[in-house]
Enzyme design. Structure first.
Site, PDB file in Angstrom:
ATOM      1  N   ARG B 349      15.230  53.676  -8.389  1.00  0.00           N
ATOM      2  CA  ARG B 349      15.125  54.056  -6.974  1.00  0.00           C
ATOM      3  C   ARG B 349      14.812  55.539  -6.774  1.00  0.00           C
ATOM      4  NH1 ARG B 349      15.426  49.839  -4.171  1.00  0.00           N
ATOM      5  NH2 ARG B 349      17.062  48.283  -4.318  1.00  0.00           N
ATOM      6  N   ASP B 350      15.149  56.336  -7.754  1.00  0.00           N
ATOM      7  CA  ASP B 350      15.003  57.790  -7.627  1.00  0.00           C
ATOM      8  C   ASP B 350      13.548  58.191  -7.839  1.00  0.00           C
ATOM      9  OD1 ASP B 350      15.358  60.496  -7.581  1.00  0.00           O
ATOM     10  OD2 ASP B 350      16.538  60.605  -9.427  1.00  0.00           O
ATOM     11  N   MET B 351      12.996  58.937  -6.888  1.00  0.00           N
ATOM     12  CA  MET B 351      11.601  59.374  -6.993  1.00  0.00           C
ATOM     13  C   MET B 351      11.460  60.719  -7.707  1.00  0.00           C
ATOM     14  SD  MET B 351       9.326  57.368  -5.954  1.00  0.00           S
ATOM     15  CE  MET B 351      10.291  56.049  -6.675  1.00  0.00           C
ATOM     16  N   SER B 352      12.563  61.330  -8.105  1.00  0.00           N
ATOM     17  CA  SER B 352      12.511  62.664  -8.715  1.00  0.00           C
ATOM     18  C   SER B 352      11.530  62.732  -9.876  1.00  0.00           C
ATOM     19  CB  SER B 352      13.899  63.051  -9.241  1.00  0.00           C
ATOM     20  OG  SER B 352      14.858  63.042  -8.230  1.00  0.00           O
TER      21      SER B 352
END
Lengths: 249, 437
Positions: B349-352
């Protein structure tokens, strides 16, 4: 053409505290400075490096627990320099691991006390629960703040700092109060990755405005978006923010 | 909880493997009748009824079990190991269905096992998801394990990259005979120090290639020095067009490969290393290279399709290292590029991670289409790298249609996350033969 006007950005410990994509914050500051006609100069500072003479903005990111152990001693070593910068109003952005170490202490799950640099009035406790997922938070100063948290340390603010924002989705500083991040002088502390600045340009522009004010004693110049072919950056940012608010935790 | 003597567990145990196989098959039939596509359910039933089924069945194999784990490249590498062993004349059992968890393995066994509970195979090669592998190796101790890498895509599932490394360490510690480690991944390399009597072999890269395969730690600093690198049995020396040059047991070997991309070429080194370890002196070296050159890519991992007469590559990207390698493996010149980024659970889920990939190599040609749930995150990322793009359309179907229409005469390449790739494959089925998954 006007003389280039440098703004020095100091990135703390990119080698050990970079694992969650916080490099995006450095990139966004550089580009937005350029788009306003300033010349960004990025200094990477790792343990034992020489501390740069001129510093206008300080940024730091999150890392593994092992990365935090590696840099902690060095952070205390340069603590006095950082205190001086902070007290004189240098804008700073500290994310996750370095946000924690900018506080007084981090008490690990095993009860070991790791000393922080003590610039922000806050303490962190290691827990067995990892707070992971998308975050939406509301700040009076910056509007809606969007990001992604991933931390097992839980942070509690002292009276010397204000919360950066109030969480409306996600956990933020800890599982108990609704606070996310911390604000003091020109320092922004936060748990949010994403990276934080691309989707929250209000914070980026705050850091830039303070740096320009300190260095050149003037308001920041208007931003000129360089690439005309693409959609304007404001529109892309607005759309990316709209998506982020809709995504599940 | 009551303990009735006639509980299903007792019945199944009394019946032994025959009972388990029958019950598992019945569950599979029920699943199929209900229209369920999940392959794990029959495995779940047997696991509940007869927890030792798996260990008992796999331990009967004459050459035991090889486990392949790591965050990136498991599927392709497992496929390579299987085909290399088949090329050596062995019958190989593997978990083909793509559900790489313990239950999936049980389910795969149920498909192939005889009623006696005996598998008709010499050796098993199992792809295991790191999290489930720990549970698995405690039940079934592998003879060999091949540990590929620890990269960042799993972080929001497991919390920390060091935790993932710990899971791989557990796999190695439960391995009976020997392990193969990636010499170039500092977290995988360090596992050697935690092992007792197991033999350790390595696969690795030549010094000149190291900068081409940066680890997450290397991205913002200089790669680790060569000094502490142990000897590797198989070394990828050089990437050549459509293949690679390796040093295998001190001999230089150049071969073409059907799989494409730099990372798949490195996976080939890993696969050769574990096969050489498992077979020892019995290995037929020319046959090994011959099999290697013929291995076709696993589902979606560097897959080439033909769509309306033009070649179209699907390149799976799921973490910074993989995306960087994808970008450096395939030259952008003369190719229409699309990028599709989803953030569903299986994608992370993390776009980092997008911010740890440099996209400057796309600046000259630009990007024709950006799609997926997080299309605008990707657009913003390109904007900050001064890469031009023509269009942003989050809807994959609309995006693909427009991308194909507007770029009719050019080879096409789509960089996509896992669930975006699943959706695109389905959509591409309307244009071309896409192998069913």
């Amino acid at each position: 053409m006007a003389e280039p006007r440098p703004i020095h950005v100091l990135q703390l410990y990119p080698r050990d505290m970079n694992i969650y994509g916080d490099f995006g914050n450095a990139l966004v500051l550089q580009r937005r400075l350029q788009w306003r006609g300033y010349e960004p100069i990025l200094h990477s500072y790792d343990p034992e490096d020489e501390f740069p003479e001129q510093v206008d903005i300080v940024i730091g990111g999150g890392g593994q627990d092992s990365g935090q152990d590696k840099i902690q001693q060095d952070l205390l070593r340069i603590g006095e320099k950082l205190h001086t910068l902070a007290n004189s109003g240098t804008p700073m952005l500290m994310i996750c691991g370095l946000y924690q170490l900018f506080g007084h202490s981090f008490r690990t799950r095993e009860g070991r006390e790791i000393k922080g640099v003590g610039i922000l009035d806050l303490r962190t406790e290691g827990t067995d629960t990892r707070l992971i997922g998308n975050v939406v938070a509301e700040s009076k100063e910056f509007g809606e703040i969007l990001g992604y948290e991933n931390h097992s340390g839980q942070t509690y603010l002292g009276p010397g700092v204000q919360p950066l924002a109030r969480v409306t989705k996600g956990a933020g500083n800890n599982a108990k109060d609704a606070h996310e991040g911390a604000r003091w002088k020109n320092i922004v502390g936060s748990y949010l990755h994403g990276s934080l600045l691309p989707k929250n340009p209000a914070i980026a522009d705050f850091l830039i405005a303070k740096a320009v004010e300190n260095r050149f004693d003037e308001p920041i110049a208007a931003q000129i978006d360089p690439s005309g072919a693409n959609q304007p950056i404001e529109e892309l940012t607005r759309q990316a923010r709209a998506t982020a608010t809709r995504r599940p935790r | 909880m009551s303990r009735l003597p006639s509980s299903p567990r007792t019945v199944a145990s009394a019946l032994g493997s025959v009972g388990s196989v029958l019950i598992g098959r019945a569950a599979r039939t029920v699943t199929k009748l209900r229209g369920g596509g999940g392959s794990a359910f029959p495995g779940l039933v047997v696991e509940k009824l007869d927890p030792h089924f798996l260990a008992r069945t796999l331990h009967r194999l004459p050459r035991g079990v090889i486990v392949v784990s790591g965050t990136n490249g498991k599927t392709t590498t497992t496929k390579m190991v299987v085909e290399l062993l088949q090329g050596q004349g062995l019958k190989v059992f593997t978990n083909r269905s793509g559900s790489n968890f313990t239950r999936g393995v049980v389910a795969s066994i149920l498909e192939e096992v005889r009623l006696s509970g005996k598998l008709d195979a010499d050796i098993a090669v199992l792809e295991l998801d790191e999290a489930h592998a720990v549970h698995f190796v405690k039940a079934v101790r592998p003879n060999h394990s091949l540990l590929l890498n620890v990269m960042r895509d799993q972080l929001d599932r497991f919390g920390e990259i060091d935790t993932t490394a710990g899971m791989l360490r557990t796999i190695a510690q439960h391995t009976v005979e020997a392990v193969v480690l990636n010499r170039e991944d500092p977290r995988v390399r360090a596992i050697a120090q935690t092992l007792g009597t197991q033999q350790v072999d390595y696969f690795g890269l030549s010094e000149s290639l190291r900068s081409h395969f940066p680890s997450d730690d290397d991205f913002h600093s200089a790669p680790a020095s060569a000094a502490d690198h142990p000897h590797a049995d198989v070394v990828l020396e050089q990437l050549i067009e459509g293949g690679g040059r390796f040093t295998v047991d001190g001999e230089s070997v150049t071969t073409s490969l059907t799989v494409n991309g730099a990372y798949n070429t490195f996976n080939a080194a890993a696969a050769m290393a574990v096969v050489r370890q498992a077979l020892g002196d019995a290995v037929d070296a020319p046959a090994l290279i011959d099999s290697l050159s013929k291995v076709s890519p696993a589902f979606g991992r560097g897959e080439s399709l033909t769509v309306q007469g033009r070649p179209l590559d699907l390149v799976l990207v799921k973490n910074p290292s993989g995306f960087r390698l994808g970008l450096s493996s395939f030259a952008p010149g003369g190719v229409a590029t699309m990028i599709a980024i989803n953030d569903n659970y299986a994608d992370g889920r993390d776009m980092s991670w997008l911010w740890d990939v440099e996209f400057a190599s796309l600046a000259e040609e630009g990007v024709r289409m950006i799609s997926g749930v997080r299309a605008y995150d990707m657009a913003l990322r390109l904007k900050y790298d001064d890469v031009d793009f023509d269009a942003v359309e989050p809807d994959l179907k609309l995006a693909l249609t427009r991308f194909l229409q507007e770029n009719p005469d050019q080879p096409a390449r789509i960089f996509c996350t896992y669930t975006a790739m699943l959706a695109l494959r389905k959509l591409l089925g309307a244009y071309t033969e896409v192998e069913a998954f």
